[in-house]
Scaffold this motif. Sequence first.
Motif, PDB file in Angstrom:
ATOM      1  N   GLY A 107     -12.171   4.908  -3.505  1.00 46.24           N
ATOM      2  CA  GLY A 107     -12.478   5.252  -4.894  1.00 46.24           C
ATOM      3  C   GLY A 107     -12.596   4.008  -5.763  1.00 46.24           C
ATOM      4  O   GLY A 107     -13.426   3.935  -6.669  1.00 46.24           O
ATOM      5  N   ASN A 167      -6.969   6.885  -7.196  1.00 49.60           N
ATOM      6  CA  ASN A 167      -7.582   5.943  -6.258  1.00 49.60           C
ATOM      7  C   ASN A 167      -6.602   4.795  -6.003  1.00 49.60           C
ATOM      8  O   ASN A 167      -6.086   4.206  -6.949  1.00 49.60           O
ATOM      9  CB  ASN A 167      -8.886   5.376  -6.836  1.00 49.60           C
ATOM     10  N   GLY A 168      -6.388   4.515  -4.733  1.00 45.15           N
ATOM     11  CA  GLY A 168      -5.494   3.413  -4.384  1.00 45.15           C
ATOM     12  C   GLY A 168      -4.031   3.815  -4.315  1.00 45.15           C
ATOM     13  O   GLY A 168      -3.150   2.975  -4.143  1.00 45.15           O
ATOM     14  N   ALA A 169      -3.735   5.115  -4.409  1.00 44.56           N
ATOM     15  CA  ALA A 169      -2.338   5.572  -4.401  1.00 44.56           C
ATOM     16  C   ALA A 169      -1.712   5.489  -3.012  1.00 44.56           C
ATOM     17  O   ALA A 169      -0.493   5.523  -2.879  1.00 44.56           O
ATOM     18  CB  ALA A 169      -2.249   7.001  -4.926  1.00 44.56           C
ATOM     19  N   GLY A 170      -2.564   5.407  -1.977  1.00 44.46           N
ATOM     20  CA  GLY A 170      -2.026   5.228  -0.623  1.00 44.46           C
ATOM     21  C   GLY A 170      -2.338   6.363   0.339  1.00 44.46           C
ATOM     22  O   GLY A 170      -1.843   6.366   1.471  1.00 44.46           O
ATOM     23  N   LYS A 171      -3.176   7.307  -0.066  1.00 44.27           N
ATOM     24  CA  LYS A 171      -3.463   8.481   0.771  1.00 44.27           C
ATOM     25  C   LYS A 171      -4.096   8.070   2.112  1.00 44.27           C
ATOM     26  O   LYS A 171      -3.629   8.464   3.166  1.00 44.27           O
ATOM     27  CB  LYS A 171      -4.397   9.453   0.026  1.00 44.27           C
ATOM     28  N   SER A 172      -5.157   7.251   2.028  1.00 48.93           N
ATOM     29  CA  SER A 172      -5.845   6.852   3.269  1.00 48.93           C
ATOM     30  C   SER A 172      -4.924   6.038   4.157  1.00 48.93           C
ATOM     31  O   SER A 172      -4.992   6.136   5.384  1.00 48.93           O
ATOM     32  CB  SER A 172      -7.076   6.009   2.961  1.00 48.93           C
ATOM     33  N   THR A 173      -4.083   5.222   3.551  1.00 49.01           N
ATOM     34  CA  THR A 173      -3.191   4.385   4.367  1.00 49.01           C
ATOM     35  C   THR A 173      -2.233   5.275   5.153  1.00 49.01           C
ATOM     36  O   THR A 173      -2.021   5.055   6.349  1.00 49.01           O
ATOM     37  CB  THR A 173      -2.413   3.385   3.472  1.00 49.01           C
ATOM     38  N   HIS A 223      -9.756  14.879  -4.569  1.00 49.22           N
ATOM     39  CA  HIS A 223      -9.575  14.679  -6.012  1.00 49.22           C
ATOM     40  C   HIS A 223      -9.951  15.949  -6.769  1.00 49.22           C
ATOM     41  O   HIS A 223      -9.815  16.005  -7.982  1.00 49.22           O
ATOM     42  CB  HIS A 223     -10.446  13.521  -6.506  1.00 49.22           C
ATOM     43  N   ARG A 230     -11.225  -4.451   0.862  1.00 50.52           N
ATOM     44  CA  ARG A 230      -9.814  -4.074   1.000  1.00 50.52           C
ATOM     45  C   ARG A 230      -9.370  -3.099  -0.085  1.00 50.52           C
ATOM     46  O   ARG A 230      -8.228  -2.671  -0.113  1.00 50.52           O
ATOM     47  CB  ARG A 230      -8.938  -5.320   0.948  1.00 50.52           C
ATOM     48  N   ALA A 260       0.851  -1.197   0.000  1.00 48.76           N
ATOM     49  CA  ALA A 260       0.000   0.000   0.000  1.00 48.76           C
ATOM     50  C   ALA A 260       0.885   1.246   0.000  1.00 48.76           C
ATOM     51  O   ALA A 260       0.586   2.220  -0.681  1.00 48.76           O
ATOM     52  CB  ALA A 260      -0.917  -0.015   1.212  1.00 48.76           C
ATOM     53  N   SER A 314      -9.295   0.559  -2.017  1.00 48.90           N
ATOM     54  CA  SER A 314      -9.422   1.946  -1.547  1.00 48.90           C
ATOM     55  C   SER A 314     -10.839   2.420  -1.853  1.00 48.90           C
ATOM     56  O   SER A 314     -11.538   1.825  -2.681  1.00 48.90           O
ATOM     57  CB  SER A 314      -8.410   2.829  -2.263  1.00 48.90           C
TER      58      SER A 314
HETATM   59  P1  ATP Z   1      -8.844   6.579  -2.697  1.00 50.21           P
HETATM   60  O1  ATP Z   1      -8.580   7.861  -3.398  1.00 50.21           O
HETATM   61  O2  ATP Z   1      -9.594   5.639  -3.583  1.00 50.21           O
HETATM   62  O3  ATP Z   1      -9.471   6.707  -1.349  1.00 50.21           O
HETATM   63  P2  ATP Z   1      -6.217   5.979  -1.471  1.00 50.21           P
HETATM   64  O4  ATP Z   1      -5.110   6.736  -2.114  1.00 50.21           O
HETATM   65  O5  ATP Z   1      -6.720   6.485  -0.183  1.00 50.21           O
HETATM   66  O6  ATP Z   1      -7.404   5.820  -2.528  1.00 50.21           O
HETATM   67  P3  ATP Z   1      -5.577   3.547   0.014  1.00 50.21           P
HETATM   68  O7  ATP Z   1      -6.932   3.324   0.599  1.00 50.21           O
HETATM   69  O8  ATP Z   1      -4.519   4.090   0.910  1.00 50.21           O
HETATM   70  O9  ATP Z   1      -5.694   4.466  -1.300  1.00 50.21           O
HETATM   71  O10 ATP Z   1      -5.119   2.168  -0.603  1.00 50.21           O
HETATM   72  C1  ATP Z   1      -3.798   1.921  -1.074  1.00 50.21           C
HETATM   73  C2  ATP Z   1      -3.675   0.470  -1.508  1.00 50.21           C
HETATM   74  O11 ATP Z   1      -3.646  -0.375  -0.367  1.00 50.21           O
HETATM   75  C3  ATP Z   1      -4.840  -0.013  -2.361  1.00 50.21           C
HETATM   76  O12 ATP Z   1      -4.340  -0.750  -3.432  1.00 50.21           O
HETATM   77  C4  ATP Z   1      -5.644  -0.901  -1.420  1.00 50.21           C
HETATM   78  O13 ATP Z   1      -6.279  -1.935  -2.124  1.00 50.21           O
HETATM   79  C5  ATP Z   1      -4.556  -1.432  -0.492  1.00 50.21           C
HETATM   80  N1  ATP Z   1      -5.126  -1.751   0.830  1.00 50.21           N
HETATM   81  C6  ATP Z   1      -5.613  -0.858   1.722  1.00 50.21           C
HETATM   82  N2  ATP Z   1      -6.066  -1.505   2.827  1.00 50.21           N
HETATM   83  C7  ATP Z   1      -5.869  -2.832   2.613  1.00 50.21           C
HETATM   84  C8  ATP Z   1      -6.101  -4.030   3.382  1.00 50.21           C
HETATM   85  N3  ATP Z   1      -6.648  -3.998   4.594  1.00 50.21           N
HETATM   86  N4  ATP Z   1      -5.758  -5.211   2.813  1.00 50.21           N
HETATM   87  C9  ATP Z   1      -5.198  -5.249   1.584  1.00 50.21           C
HETATM   88  N5  ATP Z   1      -4.936  -4.171   0.822  1.00 50.21           N
HETATM   89  C10 ATP Z   1      -5.265  -2.982   1.326  1.00 50.21           C
END
Ligand code: ATP
Length: 509
Positions: free
Chosen positions: A415, A51-57, A211, A411, A31, A413
Amino acid sequence: MFDEIQQAGVGQTPPFLTASSIHKSYGGVHALKGVSLTLRAGEVHGLVGANGAGKSTLIKVLAGLVQPDSGEVRIDGKRQSLVTPHHASALGMNFIHQELAFIPGMTVLENIMLGLPKKSRFGVVDWKGIARDVAPIAERVGITAPLHANVKGLPAAENWLINICRALVRKARLIVMDEPTAALSATESEKLFTIIEDLSQSGVTVLYVSHRLDEILRLCHGVTVFRDGSSVATIDKADLNRERLIEEIVGGAVEHLVHEKRIIERDEVALTVSHLSRAPRVKDVSLTLHRGEVLGIGGLVGAGRSELAHLIYGADRPDAGTMTFDGKVFSPRSPVQAVKAGLGLVPEERRADGLVLHKSVGFNLQLANFRELVASPIIPFVKSRKRQPTAQQIIQDLAIKSHSIEMPVGRLSGGNQQKVVIGRWLLRMPKVLILDEPTRGVDIGARGEIHRLIRALAEKGMAVIVISSEPDELPDLCDRIVVMCEGRIVRELVGAEITRNAIVEASYA
Ligand code: ATP
């Protein structure tokens, strides 16, 4: 503090927070692959990425909700291990998410004070005294509801203000805001921007995750761009522009969809709505939708557009009015009946609506089809081999960032979860498809792809209604636009009449 920032300029103030080389993987899925972020006191800093770039993580790491595999976070230069949300909060970090944490049934004041020690008199919580302390802060952020009012039913904008007030009562030094304007009208957003500017001037740092690039360009002193789990650029205000941001987000240029507005054959009617009303939000709405047409419904948040969609979809029953579908009287008593007739709806609240979070991406993409195939609500096991080609295609077309088709949708993100709900209906090919805010929370690359798919489906004969509160979205996409204001259709725009300004003007009719 304010004077120091004014004199030094945000760029020169010492960092409040630095996160360096943060890594996080989930069972082999990366992530975060080494992200870094620097936030200065009093800065509004944008965090953007597909989406899925890792911001929420990363935000979860800062909030003490997720432990990184490696990397470090420093606050005021001192290394911290953020092991619990309580610890993050004690360091002055506050997080406001899209799904706002509220306890309905409690008052505004009780919600603001949630989890905080409260002063008491003679062993009883001194709510009057607390209200006296909180009132100036509530006024500063512009809360209009009385502090003793129940939070239930308050508009989304007010809820945001309550959350900001809650952060300030906790003496926040950093407030992280995730897509703050997603559910706000243009006027409410403006009010929020003024408050953010005020927070910044008083030395509070704001991390603004969105976004919506126009907002980022307008508000932020600096921006960090994440791509595929890495921080690929940090850009100062002086060097910020839309093209640069898009390039960094997608790692290249994005094609802009320009389509010829077509004159639709008016004899092939797919759906008619005549004098439809449901108090208090939908008032005497009539419209005709043709096969192969993309009809936009513009207007402000709260204009009654989603409520109209719910009536057409059978989720609510009208007080008055009639409909026809494919030339026959249409009066669905439930969404199941509407779907059987050939209607689809991508709802506004996608995360809450209809994703089975513990089931796979492939399963969820096929969900609408399963329901049609079986009368029983218990969905049978279907061999993954059978569903792979089409679902796989949609994953590719919408660039759904999923480790595999079997990955549980919960699992993904946020988006990417939204893309799955949209993809499900694109797969199913209903005769009439209603999309409510289809690109909200979706990154700029996927937005273009969703638009392209909608056009392609219309060209195959599908009749499409797109509801959007972004006046820029509809002119790109639609053949015809109606604008709703306070429950009524106030304007119809065709051909050259379709402009952003015409939509905005009619929205305030
Ligand atoms: P968005 O703009 O869609 O909210 P984001 O930038 O916040 O996206 P994240 O939610 O940080 O993206 O996700 C980053 C990556 O980590 C994604 O590919 C997601 O599938 C993966 N990921 C997040 N949580 C988990 C988890 N619990 N198990 C497996 N993969 C995860």
